[in-house]
Structures are given as C-alpha cells and as structure tokens.
Design an enzyme around this catalytic site. Structure first.
Site, mmCIF file in Angstrom:
data_model
loop_
_atom_site.group_PDB
_atom_site.id
_atom_site.type_symbol
_atom_site.label_atom_id
_atom_site.label_comp_id
_atom_site.label_asym_id
_atom_site.label_seq_id
_atom_site.Cartn_x
_atom_site.Cartn_y
_atom_site.Cartn_z
ATOM 1 N N ALA A 84 0.836 -1.203 0.000
ATOM 2 C CA ALA A 84 0.000 0.000 0.000
ATOM 3 C C ALA A 84 0.871 1.252 0.000
ATOM 4 O O ALA A 84 1.857 1.341 0.730
ATOM 5 C CB ALA A 84 -0.902 0.005 1.228
ATOM 6 N N TYR A 149 6.432 12.584 -1.646
ATOM 7 C CA TYR A 149 6.527 11.208 -2.142
ATOM 8 C C TYR A 149 7.981 10.728 -2.152
ATOM 9 O O TYR A 149 8.294 9.647 -1.646
ATOM 10 C CB TYR A 149 5.931 11.123 -3.542
ATOM 11 C CG TYR A 149 5.868 9.719 -4.098
ATOM 12 C CD1 TYR A 149 4.933 8.815 -3.620
ATOM 13 C CD2 TYR A 149 6.740 9.299 -5.101
ATOM 14 C CE1 TYR A 149 4.867 7.522 -4.132
ATOM 15 C CE2 TYR A 149 6.680 8.020 -5.622
ATOM 16 C CZ TYR A 149 5.744 7.135 -5.124
ATOM 17 O OH TYR A 149 5.684 5.851 -5.627
ATOM 18 N N PRO A 179 9.888 -0.285 -8.267
ATOM 19 C CA PRO A 179 9.415 -0.267 -9.657
ATOM 20 C C PRO A 179 9.343 1.134 -10.240
ATOM 21 O O PRO A 179 9.178 2.126 -9.520
ATOM 22 C CB PRO A 179 8.006 -0.876 -9.546
ATOM 23 C CG PRO A 179 7.571 -0.541 -8.158
ATOM 24 C CD PRO A 179 8.813 -0.525 -7.305
#
Length: 253
Positions: A84, A149, A179
């Site tokens: 998550a 982020y 990723p």
C-alpha cells in the site's frame, strides 16, 4: 543464536499483503496464492475485488483503513508485503500543506513500520521471516513536484535497511522492490489529474511515462509481483537490505 531458531522456510507460507485490491497488490496476492501459499490481504473499499480474490484464490481479506487510529490486524505471518502506498500531491515543495506531508509519510512509512513491528515477533519465534517493502524508482532518485513522495520513499528505504541489519542473524530478511511506473489504476488517476492541470490529453501524459523508460513502456503488475515472490523464495535467502529496481533500466537515465 538459540538452537530453537529455524532456518527452513515454512511450507506453505502465510503471506500478508497490504493494498491487496490495487492493481499491484492484487497481482502480488494472486502470485503467492497461485504458488500455493496461504495469502491474506488488507484493503479499504474495493469489496468487489476483495470478493474475487477470496472466491477465485482463497485469499482472506481484512478491511482496514490505515488513516486515523490504525491498529495492526491480529495475524501471524511468515511474509509481510507492504504494498500500500499513496502519491497525493504533485505541488512544488513550498506550497505542500503539512497534512499532505503527514498523510503520505503515514501510509508510505509509518504503517509499514507498525506492521513490521506487529508481525516480527512471530517471525522471530519461528526463526524465519521475510519483509518486502514496495518502494519506487523515487526511493533511489529525486524528482520535482514530488517532495513528500520522494522523501517518504527514501525513508522507506532507510527502514528497509535498518530492519535488514537488525534481524539478519535471526532468520529474517527485509528487502525493497523499486518499480518504475506501473500500468495501473494509480498511474491512470495521476495521468487524468495531470491532463486536467495542463489542458492536455490523458494519452499524452501516459505516453510520457512510456517514453521515459528504455523499454518504451510501463512495467506490468505481474512483473513486479514476480520480484516479490522471488524475494520470499529459498533462492533469495542471502538477499538482505537490497533495493531492487524493477524498472527496465530507467534508473540509469
């Protein structure tokens, strides 16, 4: 080290995946279930996807909201996959509001820590465990308009390495998958938001994600899920504290 510590992996594994009804989380749940492991997952609101995972793959869903007064579920697992994550701001750093910063750190860093803290005792009793954190290429590099982020994903890398070092001698490893953009619901949502802000098409934004990658495309959820499955396998027993790009070489640019 005590003689009671066991180095052999339990078979089947009990796996817990957060964000289990998102594009990537669902792929990870399916990958582990398909391999014959007992798989549980956390989700917030997608009851239809949770029902499919239960009926098609025998996975157990836990409907848990990580915001507010979150308490880890009472599950004893061998593998924790912290999948998550959120990215809810693409503003310049000087206009990011504190509540956005706090929320991104809570979901992207604090919750993985709290879940690891809750599930480590069982792993330590068995002398075997795997913690797999899903980071990003932005765990390893920076970008403009993404300060919360980028900072939160760098913090997750730090947590990964700290846990890896702390528990290496007792049969528990901790690694991170990093990723690049995944062809997913999240990327499509971000693409719509960017297109609205710029007055351009969604396809043009998605093309940006594709062209920035040496492969000329985005990653698939299955490709990233395969990395998670590998990190829980016996073949990955000596991989610890690694941040593994699954990005088609994008980090090299």
């Amino acid at each position: 080290m005590s003689d009671a510590v066991r180095r052999d992996a339990p078979n089947p594994l009990h796996v817990f995946v957060t964000g289990g009804t998102g594009t990537l989380g669902e792929a990870i749940v399916i990958a582990f279930a398909k391999a014959g492991h007992h798989t549980s997952f956390q989700y917030v609101r997608n009851d239809d996807a949770a029902g499919r995972l239960a009926s098609d793959w025998g996975a157990d869903g836990f409907k848990l909201d990580f915001s507010g007064d979150f308490r880890p579920p009472d599950v004893d697992v061998d593998v924790l996959v912290n999948c998550a994550g959120i990215n809810i701001s693409e503003a310049q750093a000087h206009v990011v509001v504190p509540s956005v910063w706090d929320e991104m750190f809570r979901i992207n860093v604090t919750v993985p820590f709290l879940l690891a803290q809750a599930m480590l005792p069982g792993m330590l009793r068995r002398g075997w465990g795997r913690i797999i954190n899903v980071g990003s290429v932005y765990s390893l590099r920076a970008a403009t308009h993404r300060a919360p982020y980028v900072a939160s994903k760098h913090a997750l890398t730090g947590l990964t390495r700290a846990l890896a070092l702390e528990y290496a001698t007792v049969g528990v490893t901790c690694n991170e998958i990093c990723p690049s953009a995944i062809d997913s619901e999240m990327i499509n949502r971000i693409a719509h938001e960017r297109a609205d802000l710029r007055g351009t098409s969604v396809d043009s934004v998605l093309d940006e994600y594709r062209t920035m990658n040496p492969f000329g495309r985005m990653a698939t959820a299955g490709e990233v899920a395969s990395a998670a499955l590998y990190l829980a396998s016996p073949e990955a027993s000596f991989i610890n504290g690694a941040s593994i790009p699954v990005d088609g070489g994008q980090i090299l640019r």
